[in-house]
Design a protein around this motif. Structure first.
Motif, mmCIF file in Angstrom:
data_model
loop_
_atom_site.group_PDB
_atom_site.id
_atom_site.type_symbol
_atom_site.label_atom_id
_atom_site.label_comp_id
_atom_site.label_asym_id
_atom_site.label_seq_id
_atom_site.Cartn_x
_atom_site.Cartn_y
_atom_site.Cartn_z
ATOM 1 N N ARG A 77 -7.532 -14.805 1.947
ATOM 2 C CA ARG A 77 -6.827 -15.125 0.701
ATOM 3 C C ARG A 77 -7.026 -14.058 -0.373
ATOM 4 O O ARG A 77 -6.311 -14.063 -1.385
ATOM 5 C CB ARG A 77 -7.285 -16.476 0.166
ATOM 6 C CG ARG A 77 -8.732 -16.545 -0.266
ATOM 7 C CD ARG A 77 -9.007 -17.835 -1.034
ATOM 8 N NE ARG A 77 -10.383 -17.935 -1.473
ATOM 9 C CZ ARG A 77 -11.326 -18.593 -0.839
ATOM 10 N NH1 ARG A 77 -11.032 -19.237 0.274
ATOM 11 N NH2 ARG A 77 -12.557 -18.631 -1.313
ATOM 12 N N ASP A 78 -7.997 -13.155 -0.161
ATOM 13 C CA ASP A 78 -8.206 -12.068 -1.124
ATOM 14 C C ASP A 78 -7.186 -10.947 -0.943
ATOM 15 O O ASP A 78 -7.074 -10.065 -1.804
ATOM 16 C CB ASP A 78 -9.617 -11.492 -0.967
ATOM 17 C CG ASP A 78 -10.690 -12.537 -1.245
ATOM 18 O OD1 ASP A 78 -10.450 -13.410 -2.103
ATOM 19 O OD2 ASP A 78 -11.762 -12.470 -0.599
ATOM 20 N N VAL A 79 -6.501 -10.959 0.198
ATOM 21 C CA VAL A 79 -5.536 -9.900 0.508
ATOM 22 C C VAL A 79 -4.119 -10.480 0.393
ATOM 23 O O VAL A 79 -3.815 -11.514 0.981
ATOM 24 C CB VAL A 79 -5.768 -9.334 1.927
ATOM 25 C CG1 VAL A 79 -4.759 -8.224 2.218
ATOM 26 C CG2 VAL A 79 -7.199 -8.837 2.064
ATOM 27 N N HIS A 80 -3.280 -9.805 -0.374
ATOM 28 C CA HIS A 80 -1.916 -10.282 -0.619
ATOM 29 C C HIS A 80 -0.932 -9.310 0.024
ATOM 30 O O HIS A 80 -0.787 -8.169 -0.424
ATOM 31 C CB HIS A 80 -1.679 -10.367 -2.132
ATOM 32 C CG HIS A 80 -0.300 -10.798 -2.490
ATOM 33 N ND1 HIS A 80 0.346 -10.405 -3.651
ATOM 34 C CD2 HIS A 80 0.581 -11.603 -1.847
ATOM 35 C CE1 HIS A 80 1.540 -10.934 -3.685
ATOM 36 N NE2 HIS A 80 1.717 -11.665 -2.615
ATOM 37 N N ALA A 81 -0.287 -9.757 1.097
ATOM 38 C CA ALA A 81 0.711 -8.934 1.790
ATOM 39 C C ALA A 81 2.087 -9.544 1.548
ATOM 40 O O ALA A 81 2.270 -10.754 1.706
ATOM 41 C CB ALA A 81 0.411 -8.870 3.278
ATOM 42 N N TYR A 82 3.053 -8.711 1.180
ATOM 43 C CA TYR A 82 4.370 -9.245 0.862
ATOM 44 C C TYR A 82 5.456 -8.209 1.102
ATOM 45 O O TYR A 82 5.191 -7.006 1.173
ATOM 46 C CB TYR A 82 4.424 -9.713 -0.600
ATOM 47 C CG TYR A 82 4.276 -8.613 -1.615
ATOM 48 C CD1 TYR A 82 3.021 -8.124 -1.958
ATOM 49 C CD2 TYR A 82 5.387 -8.038 -2.236
ATOM 50 C CE1 TYR A 82 2.872 -7.104 -2.891
ATOM 51 C CE2 TYR A 82 5.251 -7.029 -3.182
ATOM 52 C CZ TYR A 82 3.988 -6.566 -3.498
ATOM 53 O OH TYR A 82 3.841 -5.557 -4.406
ATOM 54 N N ALA A 83 6.671 -8.728 1.220
ATOM 55 C CA ALA A 83 7.865 -7.883 1.305
ATOM 56 C C ALA A 83 8.673 -8.126 0.029
ATOM 57 O O ALA A 83 8.955 -9.281 -0.310
ATOM 58 C CB ALA A 83 8.687 -8.226 2.539
ATOM 59 N N ASP A 84 9.038 -7.059 -0.643
ATOM 60 C CA ASP A 84 9.795 -7.158 -1.894
ATOM 61 C C ASP A 84 11.285 -7.249 -1.567
ATOM 62 O O ASP A 84 11.874 -6.304 -1.051
ATOM 63 C CB ASP A 84 9.507 -5.937 -2.764
ATOM 64 C CG ASP A 84 10.066 -6.101 -4.174
ATOM 65 O OD1 ASP A 84 10.943 -6.968 -4.360
ATOM 66 O OD2 ASP A 84 9.615 -5.370 -5.080
ATOM 67 N N LEU A 85 11.898 -8.395 -1.885
ATOM 68 C CA LEU A 85 13.302 -8.626 -1.547
ATOM 69 C C LEU A 85 14.233 -8.377 -2.729
ATOM 70 O O LEU A 85 15.350 -8.890 -2.771
ATOM 71 C CB LEU A 85 13.474 -10.068 -1.047
ATOM 72 C CG LEU A 85 12.616 -10.455 0.159
ATOM 73 C CD1 LEU A 85 12.902 -11.889 0.571
ATOM 74 C CD2 LEU A 85 12.882 -9.526 1.329
ATOM 75 N N ASN A 100 -1.854 -5.832 -1.653
ATOM 76 C CA ASN A 100 -2.778 -5.760 -2.781
ATOM 77 C C ASN A 100 -4.159 -6.236 -2.314
ATOM 78 O O ASN A 100 -4.261 -7.260 -1.634
ATOM 79 C CB ASN A 100 -2.306 -6.642 -3.935
ATOM 80 C CG ASN A 100 -1.004 -6.142 -4.551
ATOM 81 O OD1 ASN A 100 -0.741 -4.946 -4.534
ATOM 82 N ND2 ASN A 100 -0.195 -7.048 -5.065
ATOM 83 N N VAL A 101 -5.190 -5.478 -2.658
ATOM 84 C CA VAL A 101 -6.555 -5.828 -2.257
ATOM 85 C C VAL A 101 -7.450 -5.809 -3.498
ATOM 86 O O VAL A 101 -7.106 -5.195 -4.515
ATOM 87 C CB VAL A 101 -7.104 -4.852 -1.191
ATOM 88 C CG1 VAL A 101 -6.352 -5.001 0.117
ATOM 89 C CG2 VAL A 101 -7.020 -3.409 -1.691
ATOM 90 N N PRO A 102 -8.602 -6.448 -3.430
ATOM 91 C CA PRO A 102 -9.509 -6.462 -4.584
ATOM 92 C C PRO A 102 -10.040 -5.061 -4.898
ATOM 93 O O PRO A 102 -10.029 -4.154 -4.049
ATOM 94 C CB PRO A 102 -10.640 -7.393 -4.124
ATOM 95 C CG PRO A 102 -10.069 -8.195 -3.010
ATOM 96 C CD PRO A 102 -9.079 -7.303 -2.331
#
Length: 318
Positions: A77-85, A100-102
């Motif tokens: 949960r500390d790591v946020h992986a996403y695709a920007d649409l 995004n990482v801490p």
């Protein structure tokens, strides 16, 4: 002083370099670095209104490095992986995975580094809700036709996915039941083969009130519903008509008890001093030992209007 520093400057420079190397060595020994791989869910962001994500990979792998202590305590949960649409269009969109990482953690590699996200137009469909009964009533009892409120729901999602819907239903556990079942149940969606459909379908409402009459195996009789009105409308006003929903109900009881029943009353409805319509939902007065095949509540509308010209005193019933 300046002349003093110019003497043996080579030795002085070497001393500084050795000090830096020693500092880096000591720091590294005390705070060694490490690596790890975390599997994190892939999210999507900035999708335009009117569009919906129809398909994308559920998760990605992220290799990170940092101080061993920080890496050891790192959670998915500390790591946020996403695709920007933000610029996505209807159809398949190949997009980079952003992570995004801490602070103090660095990303070494993302697998896959790009993903295909299918985007479709958002559409709505209204479908009836069915009831799946889990188990059977107790011996000597039987389940009657369920009553749902509402009986239909609106499902929003990708057009292609909506076409795959085979069934919209709730599950009611009535195993060994010896009385009516009443619960607010979550709506479930399955495809034509009975498999659950993706969770990104939106259902409104997502729960429905489910009433299943569970009655003893006894004789039945259809009985009219009678409104029990108390009080009188305001002076100069009268009851125009009374609308009941339902107007009749099916009652179950022994023969001797049914024979004595000609109707069922609603609970008391106060219309004293009314100058306009009175609308309410009220219970039925059910004698002991009598069971109903429907939800024991009735919607009552008492229409109030000006009394006929020449009528004396307060209004009267129709």
């Amino acid at each position: 002083m300046l002349e003093h520093w110019r003497q043996n400057w080579g030795y002085r420079l070497m001393a500084v370099i050795l000090a830096i190397i020693l500092w880096m060595y000591v720091t590294g020994e005390q705070n060694p670095t490490g690596e790890t791989v975390v599997r994190v869910p892939l999210e999507t962001e900035n999708l335009s209104s009117g569009l919906v994500v129809a398909d994308h990979p559920a998760e990605v792998q992220v290799r990170v490095e940092g101080r061993k202590a920080a890496v050891a305590n790192l959670l998915p949960r500390d790591v946020h992986a996403y695709a920007d649409l933000r610029d996505a269009r209807v159809g398949n969109n190949v997009l980079p995975v952003q992570v995004n990482v801490p602070e103090g953690i660095s990303v070494i590699h993302v697998n896959p580094s790009q993903v295909t996200v299918r985007v479709e137009k958002m559409e709505d469909v209204q479908l009836p809700v069915q009831v799946s009964l889990l188990g059977s009533p107790a011996s000597g009892y039987r389940a009657l036709e369920p009553v749902l409120k509402p009986s239909q729901v609106v499902i929003s999602g990708p057009a292609a996915t909506l076409k795959e819907i085979g069934r919209v239903y709730v599950e009611a556990k009535i195993d060994q039941a010896s009385g009516n079942f009443l619960a607010q149940l979550p709506v479930k969606i399955a495809d034509r083969e009975g498999h659950p459909l993706p969770t990104w379908l939106a259902v409104k409402p997502d729960t429905v009130e489910t009433f299943i009459p569970v009655v003893q195996d006894m004789p039945s009789k259809m009985l009219p519903v009678r409104p029990r009105l108390t009080g009188e409308p305001a002076k100069g006003y009268a009851i125009q008509r009374v609308i009941l929903q339902p107007e009749v109900v099916e009652a179950f009881a022994p023969y001797s008890q049914l024979a004595a029943l000609d109707y069922l009353n609603t609970a008391s409805i106060n219309i004293a001093g009314a100058k306009k319509n009175v609308t309410m939902e009220t219970n039925l007065e059910i004698p002991a030992g009598v069971q109903l095949s429907s939800f024991p509540r009735v919607r009552v509308v008492v229409e109030i209007g000006p009394a006929p010209t020449g009528a004396a005193g307060n209004g009267s019933g129709p």
